[in-house]
Write a protein that holds these residues in place. Structure first.
Motif, PDB file in Angstrom:
ATOM      1  N   GLU A   6       0.826  -1.197   0.000  1.00  0.00           N
ATOM      2  CA  GLU A   6       0.000   0.000   0.000  1.00  0.00           C
ATOM      3  C   GLU A   6       0.864   1.252   0.000  1.00  0.00           C
ATOM      4  O   GLU A   6       1.993   1.247   0.495  1.00  0.00           O
ATOM      5  N   SER A   7       0.293   2.326  -0.506  1.00  0.00           N
ATOM      6  CA  SER A   7       0.930   3.628  -0.446  1.00  0.00           C
ATOM      7  C   SER A   7      -0.145   4.702  -0.516  1.00  0.00           C
ATOM      8  O   SER A   7      -1.299   4.420  -0.833  1.00  0.00           O
ATOM      9  N   PHE A  37      -9.460  -2.375   4.389  1.00  0.00           N
ATOM     10  CA  PHE A  37      -9.854  -2.396   5.788  1.00  0.00           C
ATOM     11  C   PHE A  37      -9.049  -1.359   6.542  1.00  0.00           C
ATOM     12  O   PHE A  37      -7.979  -0.944   6.098  1.00  0.00           O
ATOM     13  N   ARG A  38      -9.551  -0.961   7.682  1.00  0.00           N
ATOM     14  CA  ARG A  38      -8.823   0.000   8.497  1.00  0.00           C
ATOM     15  C   ARG A  38      -8.843  -0.435   9.954  1.00  0.00           C
ATOM     16  O   ARG A  38      -9.773  -1.095  10.417  1.00  0.00           O
ATOM     17  N   GLN A  39      -7.811  -0.046  10.667  1.00  0.00           N
ATOM     18  CA  GLN A  39      -7.697  -0.415  12.062  1.00  0.00           C
ATOM     19  C   GLN A  39      -7.072   0.730  12.847  1.00  0.00           C
ATOM     20  O   GLN A  39      -5.946   1.133  12.577  1.00  0.00           O
ATOM     21  N   ALA A  91      -6.731   5.902  10.871  1.00  0.00           N
ATOM     22  CA  ALA A  91      -6.453   4.490  11.086  1.00  0.00           C
ATOM     23  C   ALA A  91      -5.307   4.073  10.175  1.00  0.00           C
ATOM     24  O   ALA A  91      -4.894   4.825   9.287  1.00  0.00           O
ATOM     25  N   VAL A  92      -4.806   2.877  10.403  1.00  0.00           N
ATOM     26  CA  VAL A  92      -3.951   2.232   9.423  1.00  0.00           C
ATOM     27  C   VAL A  92      -4.854   1.526   8.425  1.00  0.00           C
ATOM     28  O   VAL A  92      -5.739   0.756   8.813  1.00  0.00           O
ATOM     29  N   TYR A  93      -4.644   1.785   7.159  1.00  0.00           N
ATOM     30  CA  TYR A  93      -5.450   1.197   6.107  1.00  0.00           C
ATOM     31  C   TYR A  93      -4.683   0.067   5.443  1.00  0.00           C
ATOM     32  O   TYR A  93      -3.529   0.238   5.047  1.00  0.00           O
ATOM     33  N   THR A 116      -0.951   1.380   5.484  1.00  0.00           N
ATOM     34  CA  THR A 116      -0.500   2.752   5.319  1.00  0.00           C
ATOM     35  C   THR A 116      -1.316   3.642   6.251  1.00  0.00           C
ATOM     36  O   THR A 116      -2.533   3.503   6.354  1.00  0.00           O
ATOM     37  N   GLN A 117      -0.634   4.532   6.958  1.00  0.00           N
ATOM     38  CA  GLN A 117      -1.273   5.348   7.980  1.00  0.00           C
ATOM     39  C   GLN A 117      -2.024   6.512   7.356  1.00  0.00           C
ATOM     40  O   GLN A 117      -1.476   7.254   6.539  1.00  0.00           O
TER      41      GLN A 117
END
Length: 122
Positions: A6-7, A37-39, A91-93, A116-117
């Motif tokens: 990811e970027s 997704f995100r976390q 989130a981090v994706y 990626t943040q």
């Protein structure tokens, strides 16, 4: 094995936009559904958007109308365009590749990127 990178994450003010990219390698890209997704810290990983092998698109209720997912099979890349970002989008994706249903569940995906943040300031 499929590898995903990811970027495109970063810091943006509320109401701004970002476009995330995820590039895959290792197997036929078009064979997989791709999800985002995100976390957030201390929270469960949650569904944001997905696009299946036929081009059908799914969004979470909170993302509908703000996020757009797309894929370019020739480039082995999936994108997430995020508009009108909110602080709660922070989130981090992660992007993911899989073949199982439902696409809204992390357990349906076999491969994951490193994340990626995305940080949205209020």
């Amino acid at each position: 094995q499929v590898q995903l990178v990811e970027s495109g994450g970063g810091l943006v003010q509320a109401g701004g936009s970002l476009r995330l990219s995820c590039t895959a390698s290792g197997r036929t890209f078009s064979s997989y559904a791709m999800g985002w997704f995100r976390q957030a810290p201390g929270k469960e990983r949650e569904f944001a958007a997905a696009i299946d092998w036929s081009g059908n698109i799914f969004y979470s209720g909170s993302d509908q109308g703000r996020f757009t997912i797309s894929r370019d099979n020739a480039k082995n890349t999936v994108y997430l365009q995020m508009n009108r970002l909110k602080p709660e989008d922070t989130a981090v994706y992660y992007c993911a590749a899989g073949v199982l249903l439902p696409m809204t569940r992390p357990q349906s995906y076999d491969y994951w990127g490193q994340g990626t943040q995305v940080t949205v300031s209020s």
